[in-house]
Write an enzyme that holds these catalytic residues in place. Structure first.
Site, PDB file in Angstrom:
ATOM      1  N   TYR A 181       0.856  -1.199   0.000  1.00 36.89           N
ATOM      2  CA  TYR A 181       0.000   0.000   0.000  1.00 36.89           C
ATOM      3  C   TYR A 181       0.894   1.253   0.000  1.00 36.89           C
ATOM      4  CZ  TYR A 181      -3.997   2.917   1.268  1.00 36.89           C
ATOM      5  OH  TYR A 181      -4.982   3.870   1.280  1.00 36.89           O
ATOM      6  N   ASN A 183       1.488   3.652   1.851  1.00 33.58           N
ATOM      7  CA  ASN A 183       2.179   4.098   3.064  1.00 33.58           C
ATOM      8  C   ASN A 183       3.303   3.152   3.495  1.00 33.58           C
ATOM      9  OD1 ASN A 183       0.753   1.938   4.143  1.00 33.58           O
ATOM     10  ND2 ASN A 183      -0.548   3.173   5.471  1.00 33.58           N
ATOM     11  N   LYS A 184       3.582   2.116   2.719  1.00 31.80           N
ATOM     12  CA  LYS A 184       4.641   1.178   3.055  1.00 31.80           C
ATOM     13  C   LYS A 184       5.985   1.639   2.484  1.00 31.80           C
ATOM     14  CE  LYS A 184       1.726  -1.661   5.047  1.00 31.80           C
ATOM     15  NZ  LYS A 184       0.436  -1.038   4.768  1.00 31.80           N
ATOM     16  N   HIS A 185       7.067   1.058   2.999  1.00 29.75           N
ATOM     17  CA  HIS A 185       8.404   1.436   2.520  1.00 29.75           C
ATOM     18  C   HIS A 185       8.528   1.196   1.017  1.00 29.75           C
ATOM     19  CE1 HIS A 185       9.436   2.007   6.582  1.00 29.75           C
ATOM     20  NE2 HIS A 185      10.670   1.566   6.580  1.00 29.75           N
TER      21      HIS A 185
END
Length: 372
Positions: A181, A183-185
């Site tokens: 998603y 917002n992940k690294h």
């Protein structure tokens, strides 16, 4: 408002455009394109796994993992009360029974002691979920699994680039899952990955991802699966992001350290634990918990920060207090006080890759203003 700081904004300034353009130029935009296999192989290798199966999202990865292990009615799966609903939902959809454990008040994760107390003769698996930046201390849980002959599902959705006792998160247990998603690294917009070492288990995951089509009788189905395929476009993004993972991890840790420098001595909040004896915080997000001395809850704090142009997001709501599970008659009269407190007094600050130093300073100033 133009100067509003969002809770997350990804960085897409590597090879993302180049690889996406290649997809368009070649016409390979579906799940059959070559970037999918490249992303699977390189990501699996990065986390120390032999097999990677790219899927549409992290929730789908959990669905596939639970079904691939053939968990179902009569089976109990131990998992944290404090987590995203996808974890419990995948167990419930399979017809198995979720069994909850509370969170540790400092790391916000599950512990082996809590898990051990919940094992019964019906327990078949433990879902290890790493949360917010620090991983679960996995070794004692793996020992419990060996002792009781239990399967391990590792949800490493938030742990790209993280390690526990020197081993990559995503390398533990029978099967592990990730989310991509925004917002992940590493982001693919939407997307996820199932990783494991067993080639037969991986092949079963590929079938479940692809409607359980059969090689020689494509439209004759022996089992129900999902259309959880990842597109070549998504995989192209993921591959470009993976190339920069080490830099992303270093950037996130620098952000976390800076927030702690500015907020660590602020009265009224608990800031994230920088490290434990088994891991250094990766600061997937920078979470804070209001102390009991603060006369308002997280919801009110978030409203006040929004008025200052600062985006936030609440912590997870406990599984035993989810209305949908209450309607199903799950977890009657169960209490998990740490999870309940974290849900009501915890939230996280802007933590995206595109966050700047002035942004961090503005956020820290806003938090101090809200806390008086």
């Amino acid at each position: 408002m133009s100067d509003f700081i969002p809770v997350n904004e990804p960085l897409l300034d590597g090879n993302e455009k180049k690889y996406l353009q290649e997809c368009i130029d070649t016409g390979w935009i579906s799940s059959e394109g070559p970037f999918v296999r490249q992303f699977e192989e390189r990501f699996a290798g990065r986390v120390g796994r032999q097999q990677g199966v790219a899927v549409a999202n992290g929730s789908g990865a959990l669905d596939i993992a639970v079904h691939a292990l053939r968990l179902g009615p009569g089976d109990e799966v131990i998992l944290p009360a404090f987590t995203i609903i996808s974890c419990a939902a995948s167990v419930v959809r399979a017809g198995a029974t979720p069994v909850l454990v509370d969170a540790d008040p400092v790391t916000w994760n599950m512990s082996a002691e809590q898990v051990a107390a919940r094992i019964t003769e019906r327990t078949k698996a433990i879902m290890v979920v790493h949360l917010y930046g620090l991983p679960v201390d996995v070794d004692p849980i793996l020992e419990l699994a060996r002792k009781h002959d239990l399967r391990i599902i590792e949800d490493a959705a938030q742990m790209h680039g993280q390690a526990c006792r020197g081993r990559s998160c995503g390398s533990f247990g029978d099967i592990s899952t990730f989310s991509f998603y925004p917002n992940k690294h590493i982001t693919t917009g939407e997307g996820g990955m199932v990783v494991c070492d067993d080639p037969d288990l991986a092949e079963r995951c590929r079938g479940l991802r692809n409607l359980c089509f059969q090689a020689h009788k494509r439209f004759v189905h022996e089992e129900l699966g999902w259309n959880y395929r990842m597109t070549n476009l998504q995989a192209a993004l993921g591959l470009a992001q993976l190339e920069r993972l080490d830099w992303f991890v270093a950037r996130k840790r620098a952000m976390g350290r800076r927030y702690t420098e500015l907020l660590g001595e602020t009265a009224g909040i608990q800031t994230p634990l920088p490290r434990t004896g088994y891991a250094e915080n990766i600061y997937w997000v920078y979470g804070v918990v209001l102390e009991d001395s603060v006369p308002f809850d997280a919801e009110e704090a978030m409203k006040r920060l929004a008025a200052l142009g600062i985006g936030t997001r609440p912590f997870f709501w406990p599984m035993h207090q989810q209305p949908v599970f209450e309607k199903l008659g799950l977890f009657p009269a169960e209490r998990y006080p740490v999870a309940e407190r974290l849900a009501r007094r915890g939230f996280y600050l802007p933590s995206g890759m595109a966050l700047t130093e002035p942004d961090i300073e503005k956020v820290a100033k806003g938090v101090k203003e809200v806390l008086g």
